[in-house]
Every structure is written in C-alpha cells, then in structure tokens.
Design a protein around this motif. Structure first.
Motif, PDB file in Angstrom:
ATOM      1  N   PRO A  11     -74.976 -52.715 -52.028  1.00 17.00           N
ATOM      2  CA  PRO A  11     -75.848 -53.693 -52.679  1.00 17.00           C
ATOM      3  C   PRO A  11     -77.273 -53.559 -52.131  1.00 17.00           C
ATOM      4  CG  PRO A  11     -74.400 -54.768 -51.095  1.00 17.00           C
ATOM      5  CD  PRO A  11     -74.124 -53.309 -50.995  1.00 17.00           C
ATOM      6  N   ALA A  13     -80.126 -54.850 -54.022  1.00 20.45           N
ATOM      7  CA  ALA A  13     -80.958 -55.544 -55.007  1.00 20.45           C
ATOM      8  C   ALA A  13     -81.683 -56.758 -54.422  1.00 20.45           C
ATOM      9  CB  ALA A  13     -80.093 -55.977 -56.196  1.00 20.45           C
ATOM     10  N   GLY A  14     -81.524 -56.985 -53.124  1.00 19.58           N
ATOM     11  CA  GLY A  14     -82.159 -58.160 -52.508  1.00 19.58           C
ATOM     12  C   GLY A  14     -83.677 -58.012 -52.449  1.00 19.58           C
ATOM     13  N   GLN A  15     -84.357 -59.117 -52.152  1.00 18.11           N
ATOM     14  CA  GLN A  15     -85.821 -59.091 -52.169  1.00 18.11           C
ATOM     15  C   GLN A  15     -86.442 -58.738 -50.821  1.00 18.11           C
ATOM     16  OE1 GLN A  15     -86.217 -62.985 -54.058  1.00 18.11           O
ATOM     17  NE2 GLN A  15     -87.022 -61.949 -55.867  1.00 18.11           N
ATOM     18  N   GLY A  16     -85.639 -58.778 -49.783  1.00 16.33           N
ATOM     19  CA  GLY A  16     -86.132 -58.373 -48.464  1.00 16.33           C
ATOM     20  C   GLY A  16     -87.353 -59.169 -48.020  1.00 16.33           C
ATOM     21  N   THR A  17     -87.328 -60.473 -48.243  1.00 13.12           N
ATOM     22  CA  THR A  17     -88.531 -61.277 -47.985  1.00 13.12           C
ATOM     23  C   THR A  17     -88.903 -61.340 -46.499  1.00 13.12           C
ATOM     24  OG1 THR A  17     -87.139 -63.242 -47.958  1.00 13.12           O
ATOM     25  CG2 THR A  17     -88.273 -62.764 -50.022  1.00 13.12           C
ATOM     26  N   ARG A  18     -87.895 -61.140 -45.635  1.00 14.41           N
ATOM     27  CA  ARG A  18     -88.226 -61.246 -44.203  1.00 14.41           C
ATOM     28  C   ARG A  18     -89.086 -60.081 -43.731  1.00 14.41           C
ATOM     29  NH1 ARG A  18     -82.281 -62.204 -42.133  1.00 14.41           N
ATOM     30  NH2 ARG A  18     -81.894 -61.114 -44.094  1.00 14.41           N
ATOM     31  N   LYS A  28     -86.491 -52.767 -48.829  1.00 11.54           N
ATOM     32  CA  LYS A  28     -86.093 -52.936 -47.424  1.00 11.54           C
ATOM     33  C   LYS A  28     -85.158 -51.810 -46.983  1.00 11.54           C
ATOM     34  CE  LYS A  28     -82.907 -56.098 -46.443  1.00 11.54           C
ATOM     35  NZ  LYS A  28     -82.323 -57.425 -46.147  1.00 11.54           N
ATOM     36  N   GLU A  29     -84.279 -51.396 -47.885  1.00  6.01           N
ATOM     37  CA  GLU A  29     -83.273 -50.390 -47.551  1.00  6.01           C
ATOM     38  C   GLU A  29     -83.897 -49.014 -47.324  1.00  6.01           C
ATOM     39  OE1 GLU A  29     -83.348 -52.319 -50.265  1.00  6.01           O
ATOM     40  OE2 GLU A  29     -81.794 -53.804 -49.827  1.00  6.01           O
ATOM     41  N   GLN A 106     -78.643 -55.285 -60.846  1.00  8.79           N
ATOM     42  CA  GLN A 106     -78.457 -56.739 -60.744  1.00  8.79           C
ATOM     43  C   GLN A 106     -79.773 -57.318 -61.248  1.00  8.79           C
ATOM     44  OE1 GLN A 106     -78.490 -58.502 -56.810  1.00  8.79           O
ATOM     45  NE2 GLN A 106     -77.155 -60.178 -57.454  1.00  8.79           N
ATOM     46  N   ALA A 109     -81.608 -61.576 -58.338  1.00 10.13           N
ATOM     47  CA  ALA A 109     -80.993 -61.604 -57.007  1.00 10.13           C
ATOM     48  C   ALA A 109     -80.258 -62.936 -56.830  1.00 10.13           C
ATOM     49  CB  ALA A 109     -82.055 -61.411 -55.932  1.00 10.13           C
ATOM     50  N   GLY A 111     -77.402 -63.371 -55.317  1.00 10.05           N
ATOM     51  CA  GLY A 111     -76.576 -63.414 -54.111  1.00 10.05           C
ATOM     52  C   GLY A 111     -75.721 -62.165 -53.982  1.00 10.05           C
ATOM     53  N   ASP A 134     -78.604 -52.887 -44.450  1.00  9.98           N
ATOM     54  CA  ASP A 134     -79.464 -53.388 -43.366  1.00  9.98           C
ATOM     55  C   ASP A 134     -78.680 -53.671 -42.088  1.00  9.98           C
ATOM     56  OD1 ASP A 134     -78.265 -55.488 -44.619  1.00  9.98           O
ATOM     57  OD2 ASP A 134     -80.098 -56.654 -44.943  1.00  9.98           O
TER      58      ASP A 134
HETATM   59  P1  UTP Z   1     -79.893 -60.229 -47.403  1.00 15.11           P
HETATM   60  O1  UTP Z   1     -79.067 -61.439 -47.227  1.00 15.11           O
HETATM   61  O2  UTP Z   1     -80.446 -59.611 -46.174  1.00 15.11           O
HETATM   62  O3  UTP Z   1     -81.061 -60.601 -48.433  1.00 15.11           O
HETATM   63  O4  UTP Z   1     -79.035 -59.157 -48.210  1.00 15.11           O
HETATM   64  P2  UTP Z   1     -82.380 -59.830 -48.800  1.00 15.11           P
HETATM   65  O5  UTP Z   1     -82.883 -60.393 -50.086  1.00 15.11           O
HETATM   66  O6  UTP Z   1     -82.166 -58.341 -48.794  1.00 15.11           O
HETATM   67  O7  UTP Z   1     -83.402 -60.141 -47.620  1.00 15.11           O
HETATM   68  P3  UTP Z   1     -84.226 -61.470 -47.217  1.00 15.11           P
HETATM   69  O8  UTP Z   1     -83.184 -62.460 -46.747  1.00 15.11           O
HETATM   70  O9  UTP Z   1     -85.009 -61.932 -48.416  1.00 15.11           O
HETATM   71  O10 UTP Z   1     -85.118 -61.005 -46.117  1.00 15.11           O
HETATM   72  C1  UTP Z   1     -78.069 -58.316 -47.611  1.00 15.11           C
HETATM   73  C2  UTP Z   1     -77.841 -57.124 -48.527  1.00 15.11           C
HETATM   74  O11 UTP Z   1     -77.400 -57.577 -49.812  1.00 15.11           O
HETATM   75  C3  UTP Z   1     -78.267 -57.143 -50.842  1.00 15.11           C
HETATM   76  C4  UTP Z   1     -79.590 -56.803 -50.149  1.00 15.11           C
HETATM   77  O12 UTP Z   1     -80.313 -55.813 -50.872  1.00 15.11           O
HETATM   78  C5  UTP Z   1     -79.131 -56.324 -48.782  1.00 15.11           C
HETATM   79  O13 UTP Z   1     -78.812 -54.937 -48.793  1.00 15.11           O
HETATM   80  N1  UTP Z   1     -78.404 -58.211 -51.863  1.00 15.11           N
HETATM   81  C6  UTP Z   1     -78.637 -59.500 -51.491  1.00 15.11           C
HETATM   82  C7  UTP Z   1     -78.285 -57.892 -53.199  1.00 15.11           C
HETATM   83  O14 UTP Z   1     -78.058 -56.714 -53.570  1.00 15.11           O
HETATM   84  N2  UTP Z   1     -78.424 -58.885 -54.131  1.00 15.11           N
HETATM   85  C8  UTP Z   1     -78.649 -60.180 -53.786  1.00 15.11           C
HETATM   86  O15 UTP Z   1     -78.759 -61.040 -54.696  1.00 15.11           O
HETATM   87  C9  UTP Z   1     -78.774 -60.496 -52.435  1.00 15.11           C
END
Ligand code: UTP
Length: 299
Positions: A11, A13-18, A28-29, A106, A109, A111, A134
């Motif tokens: 997965p 697709a997260g936003q990696g906001t941190r 982020k990946e 996805q 995002a 979850g 990560d």
């Molecule tokens: P994280 O919980 O670290 O979220 O996701 P994030 O969005 O990447 O980072 P922050 O919290 O905003 O900094 C853990 C893994 O799950 C994926 C992320 O890409 C990461 O590899 N993920 C998370 C998804 O693919 N989709 C989502 O909706 C959420």
C-alpha cells in the motif's frame, strides 16, 4: 499444509503528511535510506521471502514508484557506454520483470484497510503478504521470510508483532491475547491505537502481514474506525470467528521510517553498517564528539 504465499500487496497511496514538504511531490515510499528508496527495501524483502507477484496500491502523484521499477533503456545505455558496470547492475536490480508487477489505484486515502481492499481482484482466492514500506526491518532471515516460514504451521492470519513500551500503544494496532508461547501469540481481538490505560496488552502489530481472502469480506463493509479511516486491524478482528490470527514476535531491528526520528535512525544504522560509508560516517560522528566503543558491533 497452508498454501504458498506468492503475492504481496504494497500500500503506497498514503499522503505522507509527516514528511511535508519533502512529500509534496516525492512519495514518502521513495524517500531513500542512504541511496535506496524505502519501497525498494520492501520489494527486495518480498523477493527474498519467495514472493512472485507484486501489487502496488498507489494514488495520484505516485507514478514515480511504477517508473522506479520499470526498465530505463536511456539510463542503462548511458551507464554501459561509460563503463559504469556497478551502477548499471544496481539499476537493473531495481527493475521488476514484465507482467509480475501490477499497479492499482486507491482514489481517496480512506485508510490502510481500504487500500488493501483495492487489491482484491489481483489477489482473488489465495493467501497474500502485505508490506508497509515505511516500516524497515533488518535481520537474516528477513521479517517477511520469518512470517512465510511460520505460516506453514499456523495458516490463517499471521502478523509480525513486537513488545512495545505501554506509553506507545496509541501509535499501533494492539492485540488482546488469548495465548502466548513466547514466540507466537494468539489474538482474540485487535484494537487500533488504544490509549495506554485502555490497551489490552503491549503486543503491537508491525508492518508485515500474511492475510487470506476472508479479509476482503470484512473490508467490504467499509467500517470507519480510529482516525475516521477504514482500518485493517478492525477488519482482522471482525473476521476472527472464521480465521485464526497469530502474531509472530519477529527477530531483528525495525525502524518506523514514517516518522522523522525513525527515518534518521535508519539512515545512520545503514550508513554505519555499509562498508562504503562506515568509516566516513564514524569519522564525522567522532568529530562531532560521538564515539562508538566497538565500530563493528551491531547497535
Ligand atoms: P501511514 O499510516 O503512515 O499514513 O500509512 P501516510 O498517509 O502514509 O502518512 P502520514 O501519517 O500522513 O504521515 C502506512 C502505509 O499505508 C499506506 C501508506 O502509503 C503507507 O505506505 N496507506 C495509508 C495507503 O496506501 N492508503 C491509505 O489510505 C493510508
């Protein structure tokens, strides 16, 4: 004997906001640990554990990941022409063979659970691994291989787990434990990010899982959980009547590279392990006043 684990879902697709602003454009990946992107460490771990098919759940702005694993003829030709064979080898090793990598989207995002659900058609009806890129692990055999080996005995859902300080339970999925034999635990339920005073144990899930298709029935309900997200831990809990869930205390080091602290530590760790950077980095740290008693020891 449990079926062979041939497929893995990544997965991404997260936003990696941190990690903003670094992750405004760069996924982020794709952040490197020394000179290799996080996602490549996860793919290499999966390959070593016997995975044959690689499914990435990505999102808009993450095409860099597919490009990273693609063939790059211009770069390969240029490196070959200049006689840079070591670098050429590195580039070739980062390419995934045609037809073995699949990318799906996805759209929002919503979850981690929702991201895994997005891979359902690629998985169909067999067990599969999930690797959160990560989370970075170091050990031989690697973390996923430890799970794959144990899975032959347990079947069901098998999660990499570790004992964490109680004050950190609100950062993890935490297990309520029915049985604990020291190496493995049997989970009764999973609770996402419980407050320390409400946590059912201090045994937490790390970013490696083996799941079976029953998880998709549970994810289909799209139940909203902690943080307003569709959580994988909730879906695991809701299918526990049908599937057993075992936690394996993995061996080795883990770095949470989704946090700045973990990412910095991982860079130092890898930099101090690698022959081509160890001496330089040690000299620099010593110049800053840090010393290591035994330069060759693990830390
Ligand atoms: P994280 O919980 O670290 O979220 O996701 P994030 O969005 O990447 O980072 P922050 O919290 O905003 O900094 C853990 C893994 O799950 C994926 C992320 O890409 C990461 O590899 N993920 C998370 C998804 O693919 N989709 C989502 O909706 C959420």
């Amino acid at each position: 004997m449990a079926a062979k684990v041939r497929k893995a879902v990544f997965p991404v697709a997260g936003q990696g906001t941190r990690f903003l602003p670094a992750t405004k454009v760069v996924p982020k990946e794709m952040l490197p640990i020394v000179d290799k992107p996080l996602i490549q460490y996860a793919v290499e771990e999966a390959k070593e554990a016997g995975i044959e098919e690689f499914i990435f759940v990505d999102s808009r702005g993450k095409t860099m990941i597919a490009n990273h694993f693609d063939y790059n003829p211009e770069l390969e030709d240029a490196l070959f022409a200049k006689g840079k064979h070591e670098l050429l080898k590195k580039v070739q090793e980062s390419t995934l063979p045609s037809g073995l990598a699949a990318y799906t989207r996805q759209e929002k995002a919503l979850g981690l659970g929702h991201a895994i659900w997005c891979a359902r058609k690629f998985i169909a009806n067999e067990p599969f691994a999930v690797l959160l890129p990560d989370d970075l692990f170091f050990y031989t055999p690697n973390c996923l291989k430890q799970l794959v080996d144990e899975y032959e005995r347990t079947g069901g859902y098998l999660l990499a787990v570790h004992d964490i300080p109680v004050e950190d339970t609100n950062k993890y999925g935490v297990l309520k434990i029915a049985k604990d034999d020291g190496l493995t635990v049997t989970a009764e339920i999973l609770v996402e990010k419980p407050k320390p005073e409400e946590a059912p144990s201090n045994v937490a899930v790390a970013g490696r899982y083996i799941l079976s298709p029953e998880i998709f029935e549970a994810l289909e309900k799209k139940a909203i959980g902690s943080g307003g997200e569709i959580q994988l831990t909730d879906a695991i809990t809701s299918s526990l009547g049908k599937v057993t869930c075992t936690g394996l205390r993995f061996k080795g080091k883990r770095f949470d590279c989704g946090t700045m602290e973990g990412w910095l530590e991982a860079n130092l760790y890898v930099g101090l392990q690698r022959e081509d950077s160890r001496d330089l980095l040690t000299a620099y740290l010593e110049k800053l006043g840090f010393s290591r008693e035994n330069k060759d020891s693990d830390f």
